[in-house]
Design an enzyme around this catalytic site. Sequence first.
Site, PDB file in Angstrom:
ATOM      1  N   SER A 176       0.402  -1.095  -0.124  1.00  9.06           N
ATOM      2  CA  SER A 176      -0.060   0.102  -0.125  1.00  9.06           C
ATOM      3  C   SER A 176       0.943   1.572   0.389  1.00  9.06           C
ATOM      4  CB  SER A 176      -1.290   0.101   1.111  1.00  9.06           C
ATOM      5  OG  SER A 176      -0.103   0.069   2.006  1.00  9.06           O
ATOM      6  N   ILE A 193       8.201   1.314  -0.787  1.00  8.78           N
ATOM      7  CA  ILE A 193       8.725   0.420  -1.605  1.00  8.78           C
ATOM      8  C   ILE A 193       7.968  -0.783  -1.936  1.00  8.78           C
ATOM      9  CG2 ILE A 193      10.602  -1.225  -1.986  1.00  8.78           C
ATOM     10  CD1 ILE A 193      12.147  -0.411   0.034  1.00  8.78           C
ATOM     11  N   TYR A 207      13.591  -2.163  15.396  1.00  9.28           N
ATOM     12  CA  TYR A 207      13.502  -2.880  13.596  1.00  9.28           C
ATOM     13  C   TYR A 207      15.156  -3.088  13.166  1.00  9.28           C
ATOM     14  CZ  TYR A 207      13.986  -1.219   8.450  1.00  9.28           C
ATOM     15  OH  TYR A 207      14.116  -2.009   7.377  1.00  9.28           O
TER      16      TYR A 207
END
Length: 337
Positions: free
Chosen positions: A11, A14, A151
């Site tokens: 959506s 990338i 992350y």
Amino acid sequence: MSQTVVITGASAGIGRATARLYARRGARVVLVARGRTGLDNCAEEVESLGGRPLVQVADVADPEQVEAVAEAAERAFGPVGVWINCAFSTVFAPFEEVTPEEYRRATEVTYLGFVNGTRTALKRMLPRDRGTIVQVGSALGERSVPLQSVYCGAKHAINGFTSSLRTELLHRGSNVHVTIAQMPAVNTPQFSWVTTRLPRHPQPVPPIYQPEVAARGVLHAADHPRRKQYYIGATTVATLWANRLAPALLDRYLARTGFDSQQTDLRPPTGESNLFAPVDGPRGHDHGAHGIFDEASHDRSLQATLSRHPAALAAAFALGGAATAAALGRRGRTSAA
């Protein structure tokens, strides 16, 4: 013959840019994310560019939902040839300020989402003995930075999990391939919807690349999956080499610069975070592929272009070597004189 391609995180960012590239090829593109608005707009783009879209609202952290995506994809389009894991969520904050619930959720999406997607793809690809899985990784999966422990931990885990899987596929002589496209800093919308406890607006560490640069790298990795991994952007290569050659020095450098370099002078985002729920639902809006850093972002990468053309890269090295040798020869003759 057109491909059937599944893209998670389609959506925005990338994933959105990659969907557009496959659409230009006339591919059948299965678009997966939690937010309906972004997916619907992406589907319109795919169709306008010549592809055939299929929207699938799903949370990749749930293996049953991922399995349902694959069933719908093959029911509509036939066998999945390429599966691209790109969805993620994260938290920008010092480690001690991230709650256990936030850490668990971000890890479930960013790491286990890749595991779930890979498992579902393999379930279909292994019996056919064909197919390609691309993990959209990051330079931060090999070199961690402050304020992004969630992350970085997930991206490190993806590297380890994928390397283990690759050896298993080699052992069985499988024609199914898995590769990783390691990304640089990219101008995606995540920096405006991420959960953050920083005093200022988060940003990718410059230099920043546009999502289209990353998407071209993903496409190339899918087309040529025999390599273990691809490095997109000169900064990715430089970061990895610096970490291999002088990791302790890099630790001290990041401790000194890593806090300020990941923040702008703007106030932090005031909107909702996408960690536990999408922010482009029925009442939201479409974020598109780009974030707010267009003016500071590069739409080309010489390193990425050369990496897609090995002959050109070899020629560049040869020319560089010849020029260096010539310069050294001239220097030697001058000294002798």
